[in-house]
Write an enzyme that holds these catalytic residues in place. Structure first.
Site, PDB file in Angstrom:
ATOM      1  N   LYS A 135     -36.606  34.117  18.175  1.00 30.94           N
ATOM      2  CA  LYS A 135     -37.750  33.365  17.640  1.00 30.94           C
ATOM      3  C   LYS A 135     -37.200  31.987  17.280  1.00 30.94           C
ATOM      4  O   LYS A 135     -36.599  31.795  16.221  1.00 30.94           O
ATOM      5  CB  LYS A 135     -38.288  34.074  16.391  1.00 30.94           C
ATOM      6  CG  LYS A 135     -39.767  33.894  16.126  1.00 30.94           C
ATOM      7  CD  LYS A 135     -40.244  32.476  16.044  1.00 30.94           C
ATOM      8  CE  LYS A 135     -40.025  31.857  14.687  1.00 30.94           C
ATOM      9  NZ  LYS A 135     -40.320  30.407  14.647  1.00 30.94           N
ATOM     10  N   GLY A 164     -31.149  29.223   8.654  1.00 27.66           N
ATOM     11  CA  GLY A 164     -32.261  28.435   8.127  1.00 27.66           C
ATOM     12  C   GLY A 164     -32.133  28.290   6.622  1.00 27.66           C
ATOM     13  O   GLY A 164     -31.020  28.219   6.085  1.00 27.66           O
ATOM     14  N   SER A 165     -33.266  28.281   5.946  1.00 24.56           N
ATOM     15  CA  SER A 165     -33.256  27.987   4.510  1.00 24.56           C
ATOM     16  C   SER A 165     -32.905  29.239   3.688  1.00 24.56           C
ATOM     17  O   SER A 165     -33.206  30.367   4.094  1.00 24.56           O
ATOM     18  CB  SER A 165     -34.631  27.474   4.090  1.00 24.56           C
ATOM     19  OG  SER A 165     -35.611  28.433   4.396  1.00 24.56           O
ATOM     20  N   GLY A 169     -34.059  33.141   4.153  1.00 27.19           N
ATOM     21  CA  GLY A 169     -32.939  34.071   4.348  1.00 27.19           C
ATOM     22  C   GLY A 169     -33.094  35.312   3.477  1.00 27.19           C
ATOM     23  O   GLY A 169     -32.842  36.439   3.913  1.00 27.19           O
ATOM     24  N   GLU A 210     -26.934  32.503   7.872  1.00 29.80           N
ATOM     25  CA  GLU A 210     -26.283  31.194   7.713  1.00 29.80           C
ATOM     26  C   GLU A 210     -27.318  30.259   7.106  1.00 29.80           C
ATOM     27  O   GLU A 210     -28.327  29.947   7.730  1.00 29.80           O
ATOM     28  CB  GLU A 210     -25.786  30.722   9.075  1.00 29.80           C
ATOM     29  CG  GLU A 210     -24.681  29.712   8.944  1.00 29.80           C
ATOM     30  CD  GLU A 210     -25.204  28.304   8.973  1.00 29.80           C
ATOM     31  OE1 GLU A 210     -25.458  27.765   7.864  1.00 29.80           O
ATOM     32  OE2 GLU A 210     -25.373  27.756  10.054  1.00 29.80           O
ATOM     33  N   CYS A 243     -26.057  22.011   8.736  1.00 28.82           N
ATOM     34  CA  CYS A 243     -25.751  22.898   7.609  1.00 28.82           C
ATOM     35  C   CYS A 243     -24.385  22.567   7.026  1.00 28.82           C
ATOM     36  O   CYS A 243     -24.181  22.654   5.827  1.00 28.82           O
ATOM     37  CB  CYS A 243     -25.824  24.347   8.048  1.00 28.82           C
ATOM     38  SG  CYS A 243     -25.014  24.635   9.613  1.00 28.82           S
ATOM     39  N   GLU A 248     -28.879  20.727  -1.566  1.00 30.81           N
ATOM     40  CA  GLU A 248     -28.827  20.235  -0.185  1.00 30.81           C
ATOM     41  C   GLU A 248     -30.032  19.330   0.076  1.00 30.81           C
ATOM     42  O   GLU A 248     -31.161  19.706  -0.233  1.00 30.81           O
ATOM     43  CB  GLU A 248     -28.867  21.455   0.742  1.00 30.81           C
ATOM     44  CG  GLU A 248     -28.605  21.137   2.187  1.00 30.81           C
ATOM     45  CD  GLU A 248     -28.621  22.400   3.054  1.00 30.81           C
ATOM     46  OE1 GLU A 248     -29.490  23.263   2.846  1.00 30.81           O
ATOM     47  OE2 GLU A 248     -27.747  22.503   3.941  1.00 30.81           O
TER      48      GLU A 248
END
Ligand code: NAD
Length: 477
Positions: free
Chosen positions: A171, A224-225, A229, A246, A280, A379
């Site tokens: 996806k 992703g975020s 996650g 990750e 990232c 971040e």
């Protein structure tokens, strides 16, 4: 490209709905993608299961390896086309998009070469017994990937999965999925059996959630975020499935007073500018020993001021932000920094004649930033660098490790003993000494600790993540 790639062929989404695709360069809609839903995910998972239990599952490791190398070659044959698709879809400079496609090919080459080199173990046990530990595929793997390096992320995640004999359902991010769709088509042209790789585009809360929750998935990888996650990991827990996550970072570059600044400064600036800071492992915190604070800040600021933000085909240092939502988030973060009175040490330049509706952000360097400021901890995922002073080695470690993240760190010093001490004390999955590798290194195991996630991708270790051991005990007397 409003269709989904399922079972080796193009399918309209069952709901017949589409989503607009925007160009980050000018904010205009330039294409449509299929809005896949739970029913489409189910079709893709069933196709993957059939492939895993059928022709694809019977491939030897050597055959899988050869096939992956052929896919890598196909990618290289189409490098200009794929780099153009990637640059248009993400807004990244064409030269960077080309590097990303080279890395995509490299993932297939690396894991193609490695596929038949994963050996098991023979364990000495009791007399009269033989024990073999073999490594097997999990079965059907779900891959949920983000928009910042769509091509690289695809190779990084399906390379080791397919090398170990899994079948994949991907996806991609709704904001950047064009390259994945084309690569799936090329993979089938290269000989990949139908169903071994399926791509379902759509929204995260629809197709993404349906994939994470699907009961016939055997392994999930997500990049992703942190918030999503957690949701993906909760869905995996319900189905008792392993999850590789990750989730980003706030990676420190630690500069001591004996650092070689000629070497360090361009790399420090590049590590936050690359991909407009949407990496990232971006080096987003610059920690400077107080005795050289003014000198280092001035040198980094001088280079920062030269950085140009521009359209992807104008060879800029920094392209537009990839998604409108991210553009708004970065702008809001910058507004908060300015409102709080943070000292702006440097700002990059914008090319003249930028399309007014593009998502361009001039790179910004703030410093010195107080330790308790949000910019020192959270971040941004944009071209914003925070500089902070530290006093000595212990203080540097405290500061470097003082966020919720732990992905990558860099140490800049000529003192060899300090390099080794710091490498052990810094929290993270990778430590660079007098160099930095934001996003790079197909061969280098990569991944985080803490809120940066868990599990390892890249390198040989990824082959272990994407396979599971079985211990076979035989009694023969
Ligand atoms: P996101 O986490 O929402 O999206 C990443 C992927 O997850 C996309 O494919 C998305 O469709 C999918 N997704 C979204 N919601 C889902 C759900 N409920 N279930 C399953 N899948 C779902 O990321 P975003 O909102 O696009 O970006 C937000 C922040 O994430 C950024 O500001 C940045 O900090 C971080 N980010 C990190 C990385 C990274 O490489 N670690 C990449 C992109 C974004």
């Amino acid at each position: 490209m409003s269709k989904l790639f399922i079972d080796g062929a193009w399918h309209a989404p069952i709901g017949r709905e589409t989503l607009p695709v925007y160009s980050p360069a000018d904010g205009q809609v330039y294409a449509e993608i299929g809005r896949g839903q739970a029913e489409d995910i189910d079709l893709a998972v069933k196709a993957a299961r059939r492939a895993y239990e059928g022709e694809w599952g019977r491939y030897s490791a050597t055959e899988r390896g050869r096939l992956l190398v052929r896919i890598g070659n196909k990618v290289l044959e189409h490098i200009d086309e794929l780099a153009g698709i990637e640059a248009r879809d993400t807004g990244k400079p064409l030269a960077l998009a080309r590097k990303d496609i080279e890395a995509l090919a490299r993932y297939f080459e690396f894991y193609g070469g490695a596929a038949d080199k994963v050996h098991g173990q023979v364990i000495p046990y009791l007399p009269g017994y033989s024990v073999n530990v073999v490594r097997e595929a999990y079965g059907v793997v779900a891959h949920i990937i983000p928009w910042n390096y769509p091509a690289q992320m695809l190779g990084r995640t399906i390379g080791p999965a397919l090398a170990m004999g899994n079948a994949s359902v991907v996806k991609p991010a709704e904001d950047a999925c064009m390259t994945s769709l084309r690569v799936a088509e090329l993979a089938v042209e290269a000989g990949l059996p139908a169903g071994a790789l399926n791509i379902v585009t759509g929204l995260g809360r629809e197709a993404g959630a349906a994939l994470a929750e699907h009961p016939d998935i055997n392994l999930i990888t997500f990049t992703g975020s942190p918030g999503v996650g957690v949701q993906v990991q909760q869905a995996a827990a319900v189905n008792h499935v392993k999850c590789v996550l990750e989730l980003g970072g706030k990676s420190p570059q630690v500069v001591f007073e004996d650092a070689d600044l000629e070497k360090a400064v361009p790399i420090i600036v590049g590590a936050i500018i690359q991909n407009a800071g949407q990496t990232c492992s971006a080096g987003s915190r610059l920690l400077i020993q107080r005795s050289v604070l003014d000198e280092v800040l001035a040198k980094v600021a001088a280079r920062f001021s030269e950085m140009r933000v521009g359209a992807p085909d104008a060879s800029p240092d920094c392209g537009p932000i990839i998604t409108r939502a991210q553009f708004e988030r970065v702008k809001a973060f910058i507004a908060e920094c300015d409102a709080s009175g943070l000292p702006l040490a440097a700002e990059g330049k914008a090319d003249s004649g930028l399309p007014t509706n593009g998502w361009y952000v001039k790179p910004r360097l703030y410093g010195p930033v107080p330790r308790d400021h949000r910019l020192a901890k959270d971040e941004v995922f944009g071209p914003v660098l925070a500089a902070l002073p530290f006093d000595d080695e212990d203080d540097a470690v405290r500061l470097a490790n003082g966020t919720e993240y732990g992905l990558v760190a860099a140490i800049w010093t000529e003192n060899g003993a300090r390099q080794q001490r710091l490498a052990r004390r810094l929290v993270g999955g990778q430590v660079f000494i007098n160099c930095y590798g934001a996003g790079g290194g197909v061969e280098l195991p990569f991944g985080g600790v803490r809120k940066s996630g868990h599990g390892r991708e890249k390198g040989f270790l990824a082959l272990e993540e994407f396979s599971v051991t079985k211990t076979v005990v035989s009694h023969h007397g």
